[in-house]
Design an enzyme around this catalytic site. Sequence first.
Site, PDB file in Angstrom:
ATOM      1  N   ARG A  82       0.876  -1.407   0.046  1.00  0.00           N
ATOM      2  CA  ARG A  82       0.094  -0.017  -0.044  1.00  0.00           C
ATOM      3  C   ARG A  82       0.711   1.162   0.276  1.00  0.00           C
ATOM      4  O   ARG A  82       1.988   1.385   0.582  1.00  0.00           O
ATOM      5  CB  ARG A  82      -0.989  -0.073   1.190  1.00  0.00           C
ATOM      6  CG  ARG A  82      -2.066  -0.942   1.134  1.00  0.00           C
ATOM      7  CD  ARG A  82      -3.126  -0.613   0.135  1.00  0.00           C
ATOM      8  NE  ARG A  82      -4.116  -1.379   0.246  1.00  0.00           N
ATOM      9  CZ  ARG A  82      -4.325  -2.543  -0.894  1.00  0.00           C
ATOM     10  NH1 ARG A  82      -3.505  -3.016  -1.673  1.00  0.00           N
ATOM     11  NH2 ARG A  82      -5.476  -3.289  -0.458  1.00  0.00           N
ATOM     12  N   HIS A 141      -1.327   0.073  -9.792  1.00  0.00           N
ATOM     13  CA  HIS A 141      -1.560  -0.836  -8.839  1.00  0.00           C
ATOM     14  C   HIS A 141      -2.332  -2.198  -9.614  1.00  0.00           C
ATOM     15  O   HIS A 141      -3.567  -2.205  -9.479  1.00  0.00           O
ATOM     16  CB  HIS A 141      -2.746  -0.162  -8.077  1.00  0.00           C
ATOM     17  CG  HIS A 141      -3.283  -0.654  -6.796  1.00  0.00           C
ATOM     18  ND1 HIS A 141      -3.523  -0.406  -5.235  1.00  0.00           N
ATOM     19  CD2 HIS A 141      -3.384  -2.192  -6.538  1.00  0.00           C
ATOM     20  CE1 HIS A 141      -3.966  -1.145  -4.707  1.00  0.00           C
ATOM     21  NE2 HIS A 141      -4.053  -2.660  -5.243  1.00  0.00           N
TER      22      HIS A 141
HETATM   23  P1  NDP Z   1      -1.825 -11.295   5.355  1.00  0.00           P
HETATM   24  O1  NDP Z   1      -2.552 -10.852   6.297  1.00  0.00           O
HETATM   25  O2  NDP Z   1      -2.154 -12.922   4.976  1.00  0.00           O
HETATM   26  O3  NDP Z   1      -0.515 -11.190   5.535  1.00  0.00           O
HETATM   27  C1  NDP Z   1       0.306 -10.122   6.487  1.00  0.00           C
HETATM   28  C2  NDP Z   1       1.562 -10.512   6.895  1.00  0.00           C
HETATM   29  O4  NDP Z   1       2.202  -9.317   7.445  1.00  0.00           O
HETATM   30  C3  NDP Z   1       1.659 -11.743   7.886  1.00  0.00           C
HETATM   31  O5  NDP Z   1       2.820 -12.427   7.677  1.00  0.00           O
HETATM   32  C4  NDP Z   1       1.717 -10.885   9.100  1.00  0.00           C
HETATM   33  O6  NDP Z   1       2.407 -11.500  10.035  1.00  0.00           O
HETATM   34  C5  NDP Z   1       2.625  -9.646   8.901  1.00  0.00           C
HETATM   35  N1  NDP Z   1       2.267  -8.365   9.648  1.00  0.00           N
HETATM   36  C6  NDP Z   1       1.344  -7.724   9.852  1.00  0.00           C
HETATM   37  N2  NDP Z   1       1.585  -6.526  10.512  1.00  0.00           N
HETATM   38  C7  NDP Z   1       2.660  -6.847  11.047  1.00  0.00           C
HETATM   39  C8  NDP Z   1       3.756  -6.241  11.756  1.00  0.00           C
HETATM   40  N3  NDP Z   1       3.245  -4.883  12.463  1.00  0.00           N
HETATM   41  N4  NDP Z   1       4.903  -6.574  12.012  1.00  0.00           N
HETATM   42  C9  NDP Z   1       5.461  -7.365  11.446  1.00  0.00           C
HETATM   43  N5  NDP Z   1       4.627  -8.451  10.447  1.00  0.00           N
HETATM   44  C10 NDP Z   1       3.447  -8.082  10.243  1.00  0.00           C
HETATM   45  O7  NDP Z   1      -1.778 -10.469   3.896  1.00  0.00           O
HETATM   46  P2  NDP Z   1      -1.559 -10.868   2.321  1.00  0.00           P
HETATM   47  O8  NDP Z   1      -0.491 -11.644   2.325  1.00  0.00           O
HETATM   48  O9  NDP Z   1      -3.033 -11.482   1.729  1.00  0.00           O
HETATM   49  O10 NDP Z   1      -1.751  -9.304   1.803  1.00  0.00           O
HETATM   50  C11 NDP Z   1      -0.763  -8.224   1.930  1.00  0.00           C
HETATM   51  C12 NDP Z   1      -1.177  -6.945   1.441  1.00  0.00           C
HETATM   52  O11 NDP Z   1      -0.744  -7.048   0.102  1.00  0.00           O
HETATM   53  C13 NDP Z   1      -2.572  -6.713   1.483  1.00  0.00           C
HETATM   54  O12 NDP Z   1      -3.073  -6.233   2.627  1.00  0.00           O
HETATM   55  C14 NDP Z   1      -2.696  -5.573   0.678  1.00  0.00           C
HETATM   56  O13 NDP Z   1      -2.523  -4.340   1.081  1.00  0.00           O
HETATM   57  C15 NDP Z   1      -1.596  -5.727  -0.372  1.00  0.00           C
HETATM   58  N6  NDP Z   1      -2.112  -6.365  -1.819  1.00  0.00           N
HETATM   59  C16 NDP Z   1      -1.699  -5.507  -3.015  1.00  0.00           C
HETATM   60  C17 NDP Z   1      -2.054  -5.850  -4.243  1.00  0.00           C
HETATM   61  C18 NDP Z   1      -1.783  -5.127  -5.346  1.00  0.00           C
HETATM   62  O14 NDP Z   1      -2.268  -5.562  -6.435  1.00  0.00           O
HETATM   63  N7  NDP Z   1      -0.703  -4.268  -5.236  1.00  0.00           N
HETATM   64  C19 NDP Z   1      -2.835  -7.158  -4.464  1.00  0.00           C
HETATM   65  C20 NDP Z   1      -3.192  -7.915  -3.253  1.00  0.00           C
HETATM   66  C21 NDP Z   1      -2.805  -7.444  -1.863  1.00  0.00           C
HETATM   67  P3  NDP Z   1       1.977 -12.703  10.965  1.00  0.00           P
HETATM   68  O15 NDP Z   1       1.645 -13.797   9.945  1.00  0.00           O
HETATM   69  O16 NDP Z   1       2.693 -13.174  12.043  1.00  0.00           O
HETATM   70  O17 NDP Z   1       0.582 -12.222  11.357  1.00  0.00           O
HETATM   71  C1  OXD Z   2      -5.919  -6.099  -2.836  1.00  0.00           C
HETATM   72  C2  OXD Z   2      -5.327  -5.283  -4.054  1.00  0.00           C
HETATM   73  O1  OXD Z   2      -5.581  -5.854  -1.919  1.00  0.00           O
HETATM   74  O2  OXD Z   2      -5.731  -5.632  -4.862  1.00  0.00           O
HETATM   75  O3  OXD Z   2      -6.481  -7.260  -3.206  1.00  0.00           O
HETATM   76  O4  OXD Z   2      -4.779  -4.373  -3.560  1.00  0.00           O
END
Ligand code: NDP
Ligand code: OXD
Length: 309
Positions: free
Chosen positions: A224, A272
């Site tokens: 993001r 994006h």
């Molecule tokens: P998940 O919720 O599955 O994974 C998030 C990860 O981040 C977990 O490993 C979590 O740790 C870790 N995390 C969260 N907060 C912290 C913190 N404060 N410190 C350390 N680690 C942290 O999310 P996704 O993998 O499904 O997606 C990630 C992001 O990708 C989405 O939220 C979205 O913003 C972005 N995205 C972007 C897209 C694009 O086209 N650019 C498309 C899809 C998504 P733990 O596992 O230990 O809880």
């Molecule tokens: C998502 C994205 O969060 O597309 O799925 O950014």
Amino acid sequence: MSIVIIRQDDKIESWKQAIHRVAPDIPVYSYLETHPRDAIEVALLWKHPIGSLEPYKNLKYIASSGAGVDFIFEDEQRPKELPITRVIDNLLAADMSEHVIALIFNYLKNLDSYRQDQNGKRWQPTSYQRIGDVKIGILGLGALGKNLAETLVKFGFQTQGWSNSTKYIDNVNSFAGASELPNFLSSSNILVCLLPLTSLTRGILNQSLFAQLPQDAYLINVARGGHLVDADLIAFLDNGHLSGASLDVFHEEPLASTHPFWEHKKILMTPHCASVSDTDSVVPQVIENYRRMKKDEALRHVVAPDKGY
Ligand code: NDP
Ligand code: OXD
């Protein structure tokens, strides 16, 4: 009893049709058409207008049609007692991994610079890097980060990740929590951000973090725009500590034409588009949750309201 789709792009009709194909028995409406608001039990959202959930008094839960839910938590007018679900989808994860790997090879092989050279009719071969020359660090080892890590390992990349809790993924070094962040950063030549945007991760890509990366590190932000402090990135590109950055997400989307990122030679921007929810792939889980709700069964992919992801 039905579903409303609220989003401001041109994809409402394709989501409606995909839902209709899988579940012709479930009425589904665009929030822009005349519809029975009291009958709506599920709102399927993507960057909805703030306050647009207000007319729906009988909602049972709120569904993000993407992986991220930050835009839902940012709506202070949402019904805060309702569960929020999100997408976890193999195709979404595979698409993200393909996009990031394309960016990594683009960087290792200087392809973006050659495009710039071609525009200026310059013949300028430079040295390139190999898979074995770099260690990739992934911020966030969730649904997307884990898939990326596993794919990178298959390519032979040295791979490590940072998350809240320790992960056990074959051939991937796991770092967890604030105390392990410095060691993770100091050994990451290419840093990929795949964190959710929460109060704890907003602005995490800042000068203090950049200073802990090795000289010439490369940044890929596909999570993001709110994770990045834009001015700090420009400062660290201009002072030569970072060698470049690929950015898919921005504070403001579309990015204002006056923003300095557009003109920066060391920044590669994409709009994006790293991975986009595919309706046919995602709708079955939307319908599964709808049917679970109707049967009073636990919903899948519910986010933790206290954590914000
Ligand atoms: P998940 O919720 O599955 O994974 C998030 C990860 O981040 C977990 O490993 C979590 O740790 C870790 N995390 C969260 N907060 C912290 C913190 N404060 N410190 C350390 N680690 C942290 O999310 P996704 O993998 O499904 O997606 C990630 C992001 O990708 C989405 O939220 C979205 O913003 C972005 N995205 C972007 C897209 C694009 O086209 N650019 C498309 C899809 C998504 P733990 O596992 O230990 O809880
Ligand atoms: C998502 C994205 O969060 O597309 O799925 O950014």
